[in-house]
Design a protein around this motif. Sequence first.
Motif, PDB file in Angstrom:
ATOM      1  N   ALA A 180     -13.066  14.116   0.968  1.00 21.28           N
ATOM      2  CA  ALA A 180     -13.133  13.124  -0.114  1.00 21.28           C
ATOM      3  C   ALA A 180     -12.008  12.108  -0.077  1.00 21.28           C
ATOM      4  CB  ALA A 180     -13.145  13.852  -1.464  1.00 21.28           C
ATOM      5  N   SER A 181     -10.811  12.488   0.396  1.00 23.64           N
ATOM      6  CA  SER A 181      -9.670  11.571   0.349  1.00 23.64           C
ATOM      7  C   SER A 181      -9.622  10.601   1.528  1.00 23.64           C
ATOM      8  CB  SER A 181      -8.364  12.369   0.327  1.00 23.64           C
ATOM      9  OG  SER A 181      -8.219  13.127   1.521  1.00 23.64           O
ATOM     10  N   LEU A 182     -10.476  10.797   2.526  1.00 18.92           N
ATOM     11  CA  LEU A 182     -10.366  10.006   3.754  1.00 18.92           C
ATOM     12  C   LEU A 182     -10.830   8.550   3.616  1.00 18.92           C
ATOM     13  CD1 LEU A 182     -11.397  12.619   6.473  1.00 18.92           C
ATOM     14  CD2 LEU A 182      -9.136  12.084   5.548  1.00 18.92           C
ATOM     15  N   PRO A 183     -11.969   8.256   2.971  1.00 16.71           N
ATOM     16  CA  PRO A 183     -12.395   6.845   2.927  1.00 16.71           C
ATOM     17  C   PRO A 183     -11.364   5.923   2.289  1.00 16.71           C
ATOM     18  CG  PRO A 183     -14.190   8.290   2.269  1.00 16.71           C
ATOM     19  CD  PRO A 183     -12.979   9.151   2.358  1.00 16.71           C
ATOM     20  N   ALA A 184     -10.837   6.290   1.138  1.00 14.62           N
ATOM     21  CA  ALA A 184      -9.868   5.426   0.452  1.00 14.62           C
ATOM     22  C   ALA A 184      -8.591   5.269   1.268  1.00 14.62           C
ATOM     23  CB  ALA A 184      -9.542   6.002  -0.922  1.00 14.62           C
ATOM     24  N   ALA A 185      -8.197   6.322   2.014  1.00 12.34           N
ATOM     25  CA  ALA A 185      -6.973   6.248   2.815  1.00 12.34           C
ATOM     26  C   ALA A 185      -7.161   5.336   4.023  1.00 12.34           C
ATOM     27  CB  ALA A 185      -6.555   7.650   3.255  1.00 12.34           C
ATOM     28  N   PHE A 186      -8.260   5.503   4.740  1.00 16.07           N
ATOM     29  CA  PHE A 186      -8.443   4.750   5.980  1.00 16.07           C
ATOM     30  C   PHE A 186      -8.879   3.312   5.744  1.00 16.07           C
ATOM     31  CE2 PHE A 186      -7.972   8.807   7.927  1.00 16.07           C
ATOM     32  CZ  PHE A 186      -7.492   8.528   9.191  1.00 16.07           C
ATOM     33  N   VAL A 187      -9.485   3.040   4.607  1.00 12.01           N
ATOM     34  CA  VAL A 187      -9.855   1.663   4.337  1.00 12.01           C
ATOM     35  C   VAL A 187      -8.607   0.807   4.092  1.00 12.01           C
ATOM     36  CG1 VAL A 187     -10.061   1.621   1.807  1.00 12.01           C
ATOM     37  CG2 VAL A 187     -11.702   0.352   3.204  1.00 12.01           C
ATOM     38  N   ARG A 188      -7.460   1.456   3.820  1.00 13.89           N
ATOM     39  CA  ARG A 188      -6.185   0.757   3.634  1.00 13.89           C
ATOM     40  C   ARG A 188      -5.255   0.907   4.832  1.00 13.89           C
ATOM     41  NH1 ARG A 188      -7.954   2.150  -1.388  1.00 13.89           N
ATOM     42  NH2 ARG A 188      -7.683   0.561  -3.017  1.00 13.89           N
ATOM     43  N   PHE A 189      -5.811   1.252   5.961  1.00 16.15           N
ATOM     44  CA  PHE A 189      -5.004   1.427   7.166  1.00 16.15           C
ATOM     45  C   PHE A 189      -4.300   0.134   7.561  1.00 16.15           C
ATOM     46  CE2 PHE A 189      -4.870   1.066  11.850  1.00 16.15           C
ATOM     47  CZ  PHE A 189      -3.928   2.032  12.103  1.00 16.15           C
ATOM     48  N   GLY A 190      -4.924  -0.996   7.312  1.00 14.66           N
ATOM     49  CA  GLY A 190      -4.318  -2.282   7.672  1.00 14.66           C
ATOM     50  C   GLY A 190      -2.994  -2.524   6.998  1.00 14.66           C
ATOM     51  N   ALA A 191      -2.807  -1.979   5.782  1.00 14.16           N
ATOM     52  CA  ALA A 191      -1.530  -2.150   5.085  1.00 14.16           C
ATOM     53  C   ALA A 191      -0.399  -1.459   5.840  1.00 14.16           C
ATOM     54  CB  ALA A 191      -1.636  -1.602   3.668  1.00 14.16           C
ATOM     55  N   SER A 192      -0.665  -0.253   6.335  1.00 13.64           N
ATOM     56  CA  SER A 192       0.349   0.465   7.117  1.00 13.64           C
ATOM     57  C   SER A 192       0.647  -0.259   8.422  1.00 13.64           C
ATOM     58  CB  SER A 192      -0.121   1.894   7.407  1.00 13.64           C
ATOM     59  OG  SER A 192      -0.287   2.623   6.204  1.00 13.64           O
ATOM     60  N   HIS A 193      -0.397  -0.777   9.060  1.00 12.59           N
ATOM     61  CA  HIS A 193      -0.172  -1.505  10.310  1.00 12.59           C
ATOM     62  C   HIS A 193       0.624  -2.785  10.060  1.00 12.59           C
ATOM     63  CE1 HIS A 193      -1.386  -4.443  13.491  1.00 12.59           C
ATOM     64  NE2 HIS A 193      -0.973  -3.439  14.228  1.00 12.59           N
ATOM     65  N   GLY A 194       0.297  -3.499   8.981  1.00 10.32           N
ATOM     66  CA  GLY A 194       1.044  -4.709   8.667  1.00 10.32           C
ATOM     67  C   GLY A 194       2.513  -4.416   8.377  1.00 10.32           C
ATOM     68  N   ALA A 195       2.764  -3.319   7.662  1.00  7.45           N
ATOM     69  CA  ALA A 195       4.151  -2.931   7.384  1.00  7.45           C
ATOM     70  C   ALA A 195       4.883  -2.625   8.678  1.00  7.45           C
ATOM     71  CB  ALA A 195       4.167  -1.718   6.458  1.00  7.45           C
ATOM     72  N   ALA A 196       4.230  -1.919   9.597  1.00  3.83           N
ATOM     73  CA  ALA A 196       4.862  -1.603  10.882  1.00  3.83           C
ATOM     74  C   ALA A 196       5.182  -2.873  11.668  1.00  3.83           C
ATOM     75  CB  ALA A 196       3.952  -0.693  11.701  1.00  3.83           C
ATOM     76  N   GLN A 197       4.281  -3.840  11.641  1.00  6.56           N
ATOM     77  CA  GLN A 197       4.529  -5.102  12.342  1.00  6.56           C
ATOM     78  C   GLN A 197       5.748  -5.824  11.777  1.00  6.56           C
ATOM     79  OE1 GLN A 197       0.646  -7.113  12.020  1.00  6.56           O
ATOM     80  NE2 GLN A 197       0.531  -7.063  14.254  1.00  6.56           N
ATOM     81  N   ARG A 198       5.834  -5.898  10.449  1.00  9.02           N
ATOM     82  CA  ARG A 198       6.965  -6.606   9.836  1.00  9.02           C
ATOM     83  C   ARG A 198       8.284  -5.897  10.124  1.00  9.02           C
ATOM     84  NH1 ARG A 198       2.902  -7.497   6.050  1.00  9.02           N
ATOM     85  NH2 ARG A 198       3.325  -5.538   4.997  1.00  9.02           N
ATOM     86  N   LEU A 199       8.269  -4.580  10.092  1.00  4.54           N
ATOM     87  CA  LEU A 199       9.504  -3.843  10.361  1.00  4.54           C
ATOM     88  C   LEU A 199       9.865  -3.895  11.839  1.00  4.54           C
ATOM     89  CD1 LEU A 199       9.008  -0.756   8.019  1.00  4.54           C
ATOM     90  CD2 LEU A 199      10.421  -2.772   7.629  1.00  4.54           C
ATOM     91  N   ASN A 200       8.874  -3.923  12.708  1.00  2.00           N
ATOM     92  CA  ASN A 200       9.161  -4.079  14.141  1.00  2.00           C
ATOM     93  C   ASN A 200       9.797  -5.433  14.427  1.00  2.00           C
ATOM     94  OD1 ASN A 200       8.128  -1.559  14.769  1.00  2.00           O
ATOM     95  ND2 ASN A 200       6.094  -2.336  15.271  1.00  2.00           N
TER      96      ASN A 200
END
Length: 568
Positions: A303-323
């Motif tokens: 049940a928790s997977l759709p909401a988590a993975f649909v926001r995967f782009g936010a984590s990737h964007g954060a990683a890009q900015r910190l890199n």
Amino acid sequence: MKFLHNDLNPWLALMLRRRQRFLVGALLVWVTLLAGLALLGLSGWFIAACALAGIALAAGLPSSLDIYVPGGGIRFFALLRTVARYTERLYNHNTVLTLLADLRYRVFGDLTRLDDASLRRRRVGEWLSRLTSDIDALDSLYLRLLVPPVVALLSVWIVAGFIAIWLPLVGAVVACVLTLLWLVITLGFAKLGFANSHRQVDDQEELRRLVLDQVQASAELMSYRTSDWYHRKIRSHEQQALDNQRQLAVKAALGNALLMAVTGLLIIGVLWLGSLALAEQRVVGPIMVMGVIAVFGINEVLASLPAAFVRFGASHGAAQRLNALRATQEQTRVDSLPDGEGGHALQLREVMFRYPDAAGWAICQVSLTLPAGQRGAIMGISGSGKSTLANLIMGRISPTEGDVWVAEHAPSAVTLESSAAHMGYLPQQIDLFDGSLADNLRIAKPDATDEELWQVLAQVALSDWAKRQPRQLAAQVGERGQQLSGGQARRVALARLFLRSPSVVLLDEPFAGVDAATARHVAASLDAWLVGRTAIFFVHQVDDAALVPGLAHQWRLDGGKLIHDTSF
């Protein structure tokens, strides 16, 4: 996929340093979920078995049922689930807090290595966002994107394997359908919501910037009668952010709907296949019920997977900015200034410097030489480039063209430890922390005794003031030194400089905010302390030569150019 791996790999590597903690946390999550599924399935089997035994007895048929073993199993799994859930929450919360500390330490370390030019490209609020919202987004890698999908997939296979013991075909169908569903709600919905979630973080940061700018520039907006225009601009961007957030929520809801639909159809399929096996007497009724209920419980696992993975782009964007912080860091510092008595010579050769996106040069073709152990003064009005020149000499920024040398070493290539040991700087902006007077002084020398503190306070004419405070050295200076006047704060910073023993000293307006008598007292202390050190005073004008005694050289800076050189 390669660019995702490259962007996330540094942060995954950081997390894997604590792989043992993460594995234990994942194991606790897995045990909790399996205990819940076992409790649900065994309870279904027990209820069905009791019902069938009761029906048989009511019909006058012989029937027996051992209620103690399944009853004990139900109690065991109920207790295991409770204990595992509590332990998992406690352990994983501690792990997440440790992970946040690791991430913030890493990012703060990257920020400290940025030069002044890079730091000035963004507002303080944007750097704060790197330390807060971006790190929180990366934190979800462990909590939502790593542990739950792995645990869910293992749970699916275990449930399917358990069902396959009695119903091989049903177990195979459950494994195939749920594995395919797992792939869709992880990889599929990560791609589906990638752009929206990536944009959501950018929208939040932009809205934060617009609102802060509105507050800070409210007087100017009212003066130019542009407040309504700016309000419309904020509302327009807010509406765009809301529209994007709504699209993201719809996609997350679509994922949940797909999950419920597929698991619902799967339950019907398992019930149908199980009933066929029951009709052929290949399985008993309680086992079939247990299989159906176990599949029903899988819905909670996924049940928790759709909401988590649909926001995967936010984590990737954060990683890009910190890199990007590491990509814009100053060059690696490898040199060390030599030890020894006396100061170090300073030399600038045709130095030019331009701030990013600036139209003109902040420093233009500046050349000067200051021999070791001598003092000089660089005069100029505000905005002439004095602070920029000081930052070049300190190595906080690197020249765009030309060379800066301190003891024949480029200061921007000198290690931070060596620079701190051999170079001292009193800037215009003073940094005091919310602590005691002694704590702020001991930043320069942690092992300084109270006698040394009183000595440097006397040198800057603050000892009498400190003695009048009820707590004396323990007196609180407040956040950013709010409990002190501007002149007192500068003298505390100067006292902090006295506690060190640098070879090169840069003093930017050392007498600002003090009266004439105090300025003469501080000048006398500086004159004695600077003996044998190389020093440069950055001042507007030398009106009183007694305040800058011992000058061997004097320059004037105007519009970034050194237009006058007088040696005497």
